[in-house]
Scaffold this active site. Structure first.
Site, PDB file in Angstrom:
ATOM      1  N   SER A 130      31.171  -1.015  13.088  1.00 57.95           N
ATOM      2  CA  SER A 130      31.979  -0.544  11.966  1.00 57.95           C
ATOM      3  C   SER A 130      31.410  -1.091  10.672  1.00 57.95           C
ATOM      4  CB  SER A 130      33.432  -1.023  12.123  1.00 57.95           C
ATOM      5  OG  SER A 130      34.164  -0.803  10.935  1.00 57.95           O
ATOM      6  N   TYR A 148      39.872  -7.251  13.768  1.00 61.28           N
ATOM      7  CA  TYR A 148      38.968  -6.126  14.018  1.00 61.28           C
ATOM      8  C   TYR A 148      37.589  -6.391  13.428  1.00 61.28           C
ATOM      9  CZ  TYR A 148      37.223  -1.278  13.716  1.00 61.28           C
ATOM     10  OH  TYR A 148      36.454  -0.135  13.806  1.00 61.28           O
TER      11      TYR A 148
END
Length: 248
Positions: A141, A154
Protein backbone atom coordinates in the site's frame (compact mmCIF):
# COMPACT_ATOMS: atom_id res chain seq x y z
CA UNK A 1 -1.17 -6.13 -23.62
CA UNK A 2 -1.75 -9.61 -22.23
CA UNK A 3 0.74 -11.80 -20.41
CA UNK A 4 0.70 -15.48 -21.37
CA UNK A 5 -0.22 -17.39 -18.22
CA UNK A 6 -1.58 -20.44 -20.02
CA UNK A 7 -1.16 -23.59 -17.94
CA UNK A 8 -0.36 -21.65 -14.77
CA UNK A 9 -2.16 -22.10 -11.45
CA UNK A 10 -2.63 -18.89 -9.48
CA UNK A 11 -3.86 -18.48 -5.92
CA UNK A 12 -5.36 -15.03 -5.31
CA UNK A 13 -6.35 -14.28 -1.72
CA UNK A 14 -9.15 -11.89 -0.90
CA UNK A 15 -10.48 -12.41 -4.40
CA UNK A 16 -14.22 -12.37 -3.70
CA UNK A 17 -14.39 -8.64 -4.40
CA UNK A 18 -12.48 -5.44 -5.10
CA UNK A 19 -8.84 -5.46 -6.15
CA UNK A 20 -8.54 -9.20 -5.55
CA UNK A 21 -11.41 -9.95 -7.90
CA UNK A 22 -9.97 -7.64 -10.57
CA UNK A 23 -6.62 -9.45 -10.27
CA UNK A 24 -8.28 -12.85 -10.54
CA UNK A 25 -10.21 -11.71 -13.62
CA UNK A 26 -7.07 -10.39 -15.31
CA UNK A 27 -4.96 -13.47 -14.59
CA UNK A 28 -7.79 -15.69 -15.84
CA UNK A 29 -8.08 -13.60 -19.01
CA UNK A 30 -4.36 -14.19 -19.52
CA UNK A 31 -4.93 -17.95 -19.32
CA UNK A 32 -4.32 -18.88 -15.68
CA UNK A 33 -6.44 -21.29 -13.67
CA UNK A 34 -7.45 -19.33 -10.57
CA UNK A 35 -7.84 -20.52 -7.01
CA UNK A 36 -10.18 -17.92 -5.53
CA UNK A 37 -9.28 -17.86 -1.84
CA UNK A 38 -11.41 -15.77 0.50
CA UNK A 39 -12.97 -15.93 3.94
CA UNK A 40 -16.26 -15.17 2.15
CA UNK A 41 -17.01 -18.64 0.79
CA UNK A 42 -20.13 -17.70 -1.18
CA UNK A 43 -18.48 -14.67 -2.77
CA UNK A 44 -15.42 -16.71 -3.70
CA UNK A 45 -17.57 -19.42 -5.30
CA UNK A 46 -19.44 -16.86 -7.39
CA UNK A 47 -16.22 -15.34 -8.69
CA UNK A 48 -14.69 -18.74 -9.49
CA UNK A 49 -17.79 -19.75 -11.43
CA UNK A 50 -17.58 -16.58 -13.51
CA UNK A 51 -13.88 -16.95 -14.32
CA UNK A 52 -13.86 -20.20 -16.26
CA UNK A 53 -10.50 -21.93 -16.92
CA UNK A 54 -11.54 -24.65 -14.45
CA UNK A 55 -11.05 -22.14 -11.66
CA UNK A 56 -12.32 -23.02 -8.19
CA UNK A 57 -12.91 -21.43 -4.82
CA UNK A 58 -11.55 -22.34 -1.40
CA UNK A 59 -12.73 -20.69 1.80
CA UNK A 60 -9.65 -19.55 3.68
CA UNK A 61 -8.73 -17.36 6.64
CA UNK A 62 -5.16 -16.37 5.82
CA UNK A 63 -4.41 -15.59 9.47
CA UNK A 64 -5.20 -19.19 10.52
CA UNK A 65 -2.37 -21.71 9.93
CA UNK A 66 -4.78 -24.65 9.72
CA UNK A 67 -6.94 -22.87 7.14
CA UNK A 68 -3.88 -22.00 5.04
CA UNK A 69 -2.62 -25.59 5.24
CA UNK A 70 -6.04 -26.92 4.16
CA UNK A 71 -6.09 -24.49 1.23
CA UNK A 72 -2.75 -25.73 -0.04
CA UNK A 73 -3.73 -29.37 0.42
CA UNK A 74 -6.77 -28.70 -1.76
CA UNK A 75 -4.68 -26.89 -4.38
CA UNK A 76 -2.16 -29.73 -4.50
CA UNK A 77 -4.91 -32.31 -4.87
CA UNK A 78 -7.07 -30.47 -7.40
CA UNK A 79 -4.52 -28.51 -9.42
CA UNK A 80 -1.28 -30.42 -8.83
CA UNK A 81 0.56 -27.40 -7.42
CA UNK A 82 0.86 -23.64 -7.70
CA UNK A 83 2.81 -21.29 -9.97
CA UNK A 84 1.58 -17.88 -8.81
CA UNK A 85 0.59 -16.53 -5.41
CA UNK A 86 -1.00 -13.10 -5.05
CA UNK A 87 -1.22 -12.04 -1.40
CA UNK A 88 -4.10 -9.58 -1.57
CA UNK A 89 -6.29 -10.41 1.45
CA UNK A 90 -6.35 -7.56 3.96
CA UNK A 91 -8.40 -5.65 6.48
CA UNK A 92 -8.47 -1.90 5.73
CA UNK A 93 -9.46 -0.09 8.95
CA UNK A 94 -10.39 3.51 9.68
CA UNK A 95 -9.63 4.13 13.33
CA UNK A 96 -8.06 7.06 15.16
CA UNK A 97 -4.78 6.43 16.96
CA UNK A 98 -6.32 7.05 20.40
CA UNK A 99 -8.77 4.20 19.76
CA UNK A 100 -6.14 1.67 18.69
CA UNK A 101 -5.79 -1.05 21.32
CA UNK A 102 -3.80 -4.26 21.33
CA UNK A 103 -6.73 -6.37 20.11
CA UNK A 104 -7.14 -4.17 17.03
CA UNK A 105 -3.39 -4.11 16.42
CA UNK A 106 -3.09 -7.90 16.66
CA UNK A 107 -6.06 -8.49 14.34
CA UNK A 108 -4.72 -6.20 11.61
CA UNK A 109 -1.21 -7.60 11.82
CA UNK A 110 -2.52 -11.18 11.84
CA UNK A 111 -4.35 -10.78 8.53
CA UNK A 112 -2.25 -8.17 6.74
CA UNK A 113 1.24 -9.38 7.65
CA UNK A 114 1.18 -12.81 9.29
CA UNK A 115 -1.24 -13.95 6.58
CA UNK A 116 1.31 -12.99 3.93
CA UNK A 117 3.93 -15.05 5.77
CA UNK A 118 1.69 -18.11 6.15
CA UNK A 119 0.59 -18.06 2.52
CA UNK A 120 4.12 -17.46 1.24
CA UNK A 121 5.48 -20.24 3.44
CA UNK A 122 3.00 -22.80 2.15
CA UNK A 123 3.02 -21.74 -1.52
CA UNK A 124 6.79 -21.46 -1.79
CA UNK A 125 7.11 -24.92 -0.27
CA UNK A 126 4.80 -26.30 -2.97
CA UNK A 127 6.63 -24.41 -5.71
CA UNK A 128 10.00 -25.79 -4.60
CA UNK A 129 8.63 -29.30 -4.15
CA UNK A 130 7.67 -29.32 -7.82
CA UNK A 131 10.64 -27.34 -9.11
CA UNK A 132 8.37 -24.55 -10.36
CA UNK A 133 9.89 -21.14 -11.01
CA UNK A 134 7.05 -19.45 -9.23
CA UNK A 135 5.90 -15.88 -8.78
CA UNK A 136 4.81 -14.30 -5.51
CA UNK A 137 3.23 -10.85 -5.69
CA UNK A 138 2.32 -9.07 -2.46
CA UNK A 139 -0.25 -6.30 -2.40
CA UNK A 140 1.27 -3.62 -0.22
CA UNK A 141 0.00 0.00 0.00
CA UNK A 142 1.24 3.49 -0.73
CA UNK A 143 0.19 4.39 2.81
CA UNK A 144 3.62 3.17 3.90
CA UNK A 145 5.10 6.17 2.10
CA UNK A 146 2.34 8.66 2.94
CA UNK A 147 1.87 7.74 6.61
CA UNK A 148 -1.90 7.92 6.13
CA UNK A 149 -3.82 8.78 9.33
CA UNK A 150 -6.44 6.55 11.00
CA UNK A 151 -4.58 3.46 9.80
CA UNK A 152 -1.63 3.03 12.18
CA UNK A 153 -1.77 -0.76 12.48
CA UNK A 154 -2.47 -1.15 8.76
CA UNK A 155 0.47 1.08 7.78
CA UNK A 156 2.75 -0.83 10.14
CA UNK A 157 1.64 -4.20 8.77
CA UNK A 158 2.01 -3.09 5.16
CA UNK A 159 5.45 -1.70 5.99
CA UNK A 160 6.25 -5.21 7.16
CA UNK A 161 5.04 -6.60 3.83
CA UNK A 162 7.38 -4.16 2.06
CA UNK A 163 10.39 -5.41 4.02
CA UNK A 164 9.32 -9.04 3.90
CA UNK A 165 9.10 -8.86 0.11
CA UNK A 166 12.77 -7.91 -0.10
CA UNK A 167 13.87 -10.56 2.38
CA UNK A 168 11.86 -13.36 0.78
CA UNK A 169 13.17 -12.45 -2.68
CA UNK A 170 16.68 -12.99 -1.32
CA UNK A 171 15.71 -16.35 0.18
CA UNK A 172 13.90 -17.74 -2.88
CA UNK A 173 15.90 -16.34 -5.78
CA UNK A 174 18.17 -19.37 -5.94
CA UNK A 175 15.09 -21.46 -6.72
CA UNK A 176 14.05 -19.21 -9.60
CA UNK A 177 11.09 -17.88 -7.60
CA UNK A 178 10.54 -14.13 -7.74
CA UNK A 179 8.91 -12.06 -5.00
CA UNK A 180 7.66 -8.54 -5.69
CA UNK A 181 5.10 -6.12 -4.33
CA UNK A 182 2.64 -3.61 -5.73
CA UNK A 183 1.54 -0.58 -3.72
CA UNK A 184 -1.88 0.67 -4.80
CA UNK A 185 -3.08 4.09 -3.77
CA UNK A 186 -6.64 4.89 -2.74
CA UNK A 187 -8.76 2.66 -4.97
CA UNK A 188 -12.52 2.51 -5.44
CA UNK A 189 -12.87 -1.06 -4.23
CA UNK A 190 -15.99 -2.40 -2.51
CA UNK A 191 -14.42 -2.10 0.93
CA UNK A 192 -13.12 1.43 0.44
CA UNK A 193 -16.39 2.72 -0.98
CA UNK A 194 -18.25 1.37 2.06
CA UNK A 195 -15.89 3.11 4.50
CA UNK A 196 -14.96 6.68 5.48
CA UNK A 197 -11.98 6.37 3.09
CA UNK A 198 -14.43 7.04 0.26
CA UNK A 199 -14.49 10.69 1.34
CA UNK A 200 -10.77 11.10 0.62
CA UNK A 201 -10.78 10.79 -3.18
CA UNK A 202 -10.99 14.53 -3.78
CA UNK A 203 -7.96 15.23 -1.61
CA UNK A 204 -5.97 12.33 -3.03
CA UNK A 205 -6.68 13.38 -6.62
CA UNK A 206 -5.09 16.77 -5.91
CA UNK A 207 -1.87 14.93 -5.05
CA UNK A 208 -1.86 12.63 -8.08
CA UNK A 209 0.11 13.31 -11.24
CA UNK A 210 -2.72 11.72 -13.25
CA UNK A 211 -6.24 12.99 -12.48
CA UNK A 212 -9.02 10.54 -11.77
CA UNK A 213 -10.18 7.93 -9.32
CA UNK A 214 -8.21 4.68 -9.11
CA UNK A 215 -10.21 1.55 -9.95
CA UNK A 216 -9.42 -2.10 -9.13
CA UNK A 217 -8.86 -2.76 -12.85
CA UNK A 218 -6.04 -0.18 -12.79
CA UNK A 219 -4.06 -2.31 -10.34
CA UNK A 220 -4.44 -5.72 -11.98
CA UNK A 221 -2.15 -5.26 -15.04
CA UNK A 222 0.91 -4.65 -12.85
CA UNK A 223 0.29 -7.92 -11.04
CA UNK A 224 -0.24 -9.76 -14.32
CA UNK A 225 3.14 -8.54 -15.57
CA UNK A 226 5.00 -9.46 -12.38
CA UNK A 227 3.33 -12.88 -12.44
CA UNK A 228 4.48 -13.57 -15.99
CA UNK A 229 7.65 -15.10 -17.40
CA UNK A 230 8.48 -11.68 -18.83
CA UNK A 231 9.27 -10.54 -15.28
CA UNK A 232 11.67 -13.40 -14.54
CA UNK A 233 14.60 -10.97 -13.98
CA UNK A 234 12.70 -8.72 -11.58
CA UNK A 235 12.59 -9.58 -7.87
CA UNK A 236 12.62 -7.86 -4.50
CA UNK A 237 11.00 -4.79 -6.03
CA UNK A 238 7.99 -2.66 -5.09
CA UNK A 239 6.00 -1.04 -7.89
CA UNK A 240 3.90 1.97 -6.92
CA UNK A 241 0.56 2.03 -8.80
CA UNK A 242 -1.31 5.10 -7.58
CA UNK A 243 -1.59 7.61 -10.44
CA UNK A 244 1.59 9.26 -9.29
CA UNK A 245 0.36 10.33 -5.86
CA UNK A 246 3.64 9.20 -4.34
CA UNK A 247 6.74 9.78 -6.45
CA UNK A 248 9.83 8.25 -4.88
Amino acid sequence: MASDLSGKVAIVTGAAQGIGRAIAERLAADGARIVVADINADGAAAVAAALGNDSFAVACDVSDPASVAALHETVAARAGGVDILVNNAAIVPFIAWDEVDLAHWNKIVAVNLTGVFLMSRASSDLMRRDGRKGRIVNICSNTIFAGTPNMAAYVAAKGGVFGFTRALATELGKHGITVNAVTPGLTASDGVMASPHAQAFGFVEMLQAIPGQGQPRDIAPAIAFLASDEARWITGQTLNVDGGMVRW
